[in-house]
Structure formats: C-alpha cells, structure tokens
Design an enzyme around this catalytic site. Sequence first.
Site, PDB file in Angstrom:
ATOM      1  N   GLU A 259       0.892  -1.073   0.067  1.00  0.00           N
ATOM      2  CA  GLU A 259       0.083  -0.113  -0.006  1.00  0.00           C
ATOM      3  C   GLU A 259       0.894   1.294  -0.132  1.00  0.00           C
ATOM      4  O   GLU A 259       1.820   1.211   0.703  1.00  0.00           O
ATOM      5  CB  GLU A 259      -0.807  -0.079   1.110  1.00  0.00           C
ATOM      6  CG  GLU A 259      -2.337   0.458   0.905  1.00  0.00           C
ATOM      7  CD  GLU A 259      -3.303  -0.339   0.073  1.00  0.00           C
ATOM      8  OE1 GLU A 259      -2.952  -0.202  -1.289  1.00  0.00           O
ATOM      9  OE2 GLU A 259      -3.840  -1.584   0.612  1.00  0.00           O
ATOM     10  N   HIS A 260       0.580   2.295  -0.906  1.00  0.00           N
ATOM     11  CA  HIS A 260       1.201   3.462  -0.874  1.00  0.00           C
ATOM     12  C   HIS A 260       2.868   3.019  -1.610  1.00  0.00           C
ATOM     13  O   HIS A 260       3.453   3.974  -1.152  1.00  0.00           O
ATOM     14  CB  HIS A 260       1.215   4.349   0.185  1.00  0.00           C
ATOM     15  CG  HIS A 260       0.099   4.931   0.674  1.00  0.00           C
ATOM     16  ND1 HIS A 260      -0.503   6.080   0.208  1.00  0.00           N
ATOM     17  CD2 HIS A 260      -1.079   4.559   1.372  1.00  0.00           C
ATOM     18  CE1 HIS A 260      -1.686   6.354   0.601  1.00  0.00           C
ATOM     19  NE2 HIS A 260      -2.123   5.225   1.588  1.00  0.00           N
ATOM     20  N   THR A 261       2.830   1.993  -2.102  1.00  0.00           N
ATOM     21  CA  THR A 261       4.131   1.737  -2.828  1.00  0.00           C
ATOM     22  C   THR A 261       3.922   2.159  -4.278  1.00  0.00           C
ATOM     23  O   THR A 261       5.128   2.362  -4.896  1.00  0.00           O
ATOM     24  CB  THR A 261       4.276   0.264  -2.621  1.00  0.00           C
ATOM     25  OG1 THR A 261       3.184  -0.530  -3.136  1.00  0.00           O
ATOM     26  CG2 THR A 261       4.740  -0.139  -1.311  1.00  0.00           C
TER      27      THR A 261
ATOM     28  N   ALA B  83     -15.072   3.533  -0.405  1.00  0.00           N
ATOM     29  CA  ALA B  83     -14.736   2.514   0.356  1.00  0.00           C
ATOM     30  C   ALA B  83     -13.240   1.897   0.209  1.00  0.00           C
ATOM     31  O   ALA B  83     -13.081   0.918   0.696  1.00  0.00           O
ATOM     32  CB  ALA B  83     -15.751   1.349   0.209  1.00  0.00           C
TER      33      ALA B  83
ATOM     34  N   SER C 144     -13.561   5.116  -8.593  1.00  0.00           N
ATOM     35  CA  SER C 144     -13.093   6.161  -9.598  1.00  0.00           C
ATOM     36  C   SER C 144     -12.484   5.514 -10.706  1.00  0.00           C
ATOM     37  O   SER C 144     -12.670   5.973 -11.785  1.00  0.00           O
ATOM     38  CB  SER C 144     -12.372   7.327  -8.830  1.00  0.00           C
ATOM     39  OG  SER C 144     -11.524   6.964  -8.015  1.00  0.00           O
TER      40      SER C 144
ATOM     41  N   ASP D 109      -4.864   1.457  -9.229  1.00  0.00           N
ATOM     42  CA  ASP D 109      -6.275   0.853  -9.332  1.00  0.00           C
ATOM     43  C   ASP D 109      -6.404   0.761 -10.791  1.00  0.00           C
ATOM     44  O   ASP D 109      -7.166  -0.200 -11.220  1.00  0.00           O
ATOM     45  CB  ASP D 109      -6.674   2.032  -8.668  1.00  0.00           C
ATOM     46  CG  ASP D 109      -6.547   2.210  -7.279  1.00  0.00           C
ATOM     47  OD1 ASP D 109      -5.727   1.612  -6.672  1.00  0.00           O
ATOM     48  OD2 ASP D 109      -6.789   3.480  -6.645  1.00  0.00           O
TER      49      ASP D 109
ATOM     50  N   TYR E 260      -3.573  12.745   0.913  1.00  0.00           N
ATOM     51  CA  TYR E 260      -3.023  11.698   0.046  1.00  0.00           C
ATOM     52  C   TYR E 260      -1.771  12.273  -0.772  1.00  0.00           C
ATOM     53  O   TYR E 260      -0.724  11.572  -0.492  1.00  0.00           O
ATOM     54  CB  TYR E 260      -4.140  10.928  -0.802  1.00  0.00           C
ATOM     55  CG  TYR E 260      -3.440  10.135  -2.002  1.00  0.00           C
ATOM     56  CD1 TYR E 260      -3.367   8.628  -1.498  1.00  0.00           C
ATOM     57  CD2 TYR E 260      -2.656  10.686  -3.107  1.00  0.00           C
ATOM     58  CE1 TYR E 260      -3.089   7.543  -2.301  1.00  0.00           C
ATOM     59  CE2 TYR E 260      -2.219   9.430  -3.925  1.00  0.00           C
ATOM     60  CZ  TYR E 260      -2.373   8.139  -3.778  1.00  0.00           C
ATOM     61  OH  TYR E 260      -1.767   7.240  -4.402  1.00  0.00           O
TER      62      TYR E 260
HETATM   63  C1  GLA Z   1      -5.146   4.936  -3.953  1.00  0.00           C
HETATM   64  C2  GLA Z   1      -4.582   5.246  -5.074  1.00  0.00           C
HETATM   65  C3  GLA Z   1      -3.542   4.303  -5.572  1.00  0.00           C
HETATM   66  C4  GLA Z   1      -2.594   3.769  -4.231  1.00  0.00           C
HETATM   67  C5  GLA Z   1      -3.565   3.566  -3.211  1.00  0.00           C
HETATM   68  C6  GLA Z   1      -2.590   3.357  -1.629  1.00  0.00           C
HETATM   69  O1  GLA Z   1      -5.996   3.750  -4.171  1.00  0.00           O
HETATM   70  O2  GLA Z   1      -5.239   5.622  -6.092  1.00  0.00           O
HETATM   71  O3  GLA Z   1      -2.696   4.513  -6.476  1.00  0.00           O
HETATM   72  O4  GLA Z   1      -1.369   4.717  -4.015  1.00  0.00           O
HETATM   73  O5  GLA Z   1      -4.321   4.511  -2.670  1.00  0.00           O
HETATM   74  O6  GLA Z   1      -1.704   1.958  -2.052  1.00  0.00           O
END
Ligand code: GLA
Length: 382
Positions: free
Chosen positions: A32-34, A120, A125, A169, A220
């Site tokens: 996550e957040h990678t 959620a 999106s 995503d 974010y």
């Molecule tokens: C959101 C962003 C993704 C990702 C996640 C965290 O979903 O759209 O690109 O950074 O947060 O992993």
Amino acid sequence: METKKISDKFNELFGEGGVLYTSPGRINLIGEHTDYNGGFVLPGAIDKAMYAEIKPNGTDKVRAYALDLNESSEFGLREEDKPQEGWAKYLFGVAREMIKKGKTIPGFDIVISGDVPLGAGMSSSAALESAVGFALNDQYNLGFSRKELALIGQATEHNYVGVKCGIMDQYASCLGKEGSLIRLDCRSLESEYVPFDPKGYQLVLLNTCVPHNLAVGGEYNKRRESCERVVAAIANNHPEVKLLRDTNLDQLKEVKAKVSEEDYIRAEFVIEEIQRLLDTCEALKKDDYETVGKKMYETHEGLSKKYTVSCPELDFLNDQAKKYGVTGSRVMGGGFGGCTINLVKDDKIDEFVKKATEAYEKEFNIKPKVYDVVIKNGARKL
Ligand code: GLA
C-alpha cells in the site's frame, strides 16, 4: 449487477443503440502506498464494477447521466469546457487525456452506474475511468492498449480530479484476471498474474462506512510529497535514486538529520512495505498463509502508526480481527476510511463477521458492510 435499468434509462434519454461496457473495482492484498514510489502492489479486480452505456451522438457535446445520483451533465470537450459535477469530471478527463494524445473524440451520449461502493477504498473512480476509457477506445477505434488506458485513467486523476495517485487501481481495473492477483512492478509497469486460491481461507472486506475522499484535504498528496522530499535528499549523495523503490533503509538513515521526522518515518514505512510485499509473494508461493496474514497485520501497523492513514474505526476493526483469530487484516487502499481486508480461515468467518460487526455498531453507531471478495476479469464490453 442488474444492468437492464442502465439500458432502460439510456433508451429513455437517448434512444436505442447504446453499447454497454464495464470495468471493476479492486482489492489489494498487500503493498500500500508503494505504487507512486515505484514499488510493487498485489491487486485483483473484483465482482463489483462501474458500467457505461454509450453511443456517439453526432454532435461535439457529451450528454451524460449518472443513474445512481439522478444527475445529468452536458459539456463540450475543449479544455475550458470542464463540467461542474464531480462525477462528470472523470468522463471529461478521460476524453481530454485521449485528445491530448492526438485522438479525435466526437460527442457521445452516456449513462453511468455501478455497484462499487463509493469511498470504500475499492477504487470506484478508477473503475469509472477505466469503463469510460475502454468504451471510448472501442467505439472510436482509438487503438490504445489496456496499459495505456490505465495510464489515461491515472492522468485523469492527476489533471482533472487532483489526486496524484499511483497506477495500481487503473491497472487492476483494466488488466484484472479472474482468479488471479496481479504482481505489478510500478516502476517498469511489468506484471505477472499470481493465481490466488487460498484453500481453507477466504478474503472478506469490512467497510467502516467512513467514506474517504482522497482529493479532500490533500492528505494523500501530502504523503506523496513527503516521499518525494526524502528521495531528493537521498539523491544528493546517490543520484541513481529516483524513487523510494531505488533506495534502502541504510541510505535513508544517512539523511535522517536532513529531513523532517514525519517525512523520515513515512519513507521508512514505504521502504519496509515494498520488502513486505516481496516477502508475501514468497510466502504465497509456498501456500504459507500464516505468514501472508502476519505481513498484513504488519502493514496495518505501519499504515496506522507510521504513514498515519488509518482512523479509529479502521483500527477498531483491525483489533476485532485479532480478537477473533483472523489470520491477516489491514486497512486497504488509500486509507482515511473505507475497508479493512481480512484473510480469514473458513471456520472462523461466521463468528468474526458477526462479532466484529456487532461490536463496531455498538461502538460507532454505524452498521459496517461486509463483502466477500471474488476476483474477476478487468474492463470489457458486455
Ligand atoms: C489509492 C491510489 C493508489 C494507491 C493506493 C494506496 O487507491 O489511487 O494509486 O496509491 O491509494 O496504495
């Protein structure tokens, strides 16, 4: 999802002849957040999706209708024509990004709808961007690959929504494959499918129903800026470092005095999380789900204490998971609300879901929603 009501509405508003496309939301097992740090992620497309029925209308305008909101919007496709409605900005942005790549996008009529819960952490999106991108690509024979469509969706977020998101995503939504997770290297954009069938376990999502909106408050984007500042500091001595993916904890320590404590600890989380994903992939190869689960808990701890993207509701559900013997649990997606993803042994599911949801409702006076995870295919024409 029952798609007849989309077609009925389309016929009522715009006449017959619309073509229906869909693209799914996603889960992410770990990592996550990678993505915006060039690291790895492990997402999969799910059985909840956004839908777009579309037909060229022979004008230079888009006539759009959001069925779930009962709202319409009409706009042109020049840069100055950006619509007011939040949801319409996604449609406009996707078309604009395609135009910027030299394509011609004539006007079209479109009805959108979907069953990806909003806010959620399941990427409603990205699902919308991917459904619209896939639809326009097919309708106007634009020749974009799925990977390019994912990048167009990401650029839409950056340039028309204001979230400097990574690629996870949209990539999962466009390239998802039934029964598999995607091990995506976000630096090279190379990926491989990892079949995911954890015998004896299930994945279940618990939605705090605290909606998150990654654009609001800019939290974010602030995380991303922290990472970029640390990269800049490290690159002074190590010019080959362009992303946190390129560095390590030793190089991070070298700049400890040069960056803020907050930036330091955020970068530390990301470097650790990239390694955690690699360790998880090794464990998956051996069907070692106990280790996978342990890594998920570590990720939660890091996201909550170091990256500070959790909230009391998510932490509460994570504690409930521990209490009821769930193998792995963590906040999923961008954070600040949304779901926890839980890896649960079959024989523990019922008790966990019942007890955790009851306790949550008692504590916060909100009934959390529960979703079983089913890994499905990415964007397609129906
Ligand atoms: C959101 C962003 C993704 C990702 C996640 C965290 O979903 O759209 O690109 O950074 O947060 O992993």
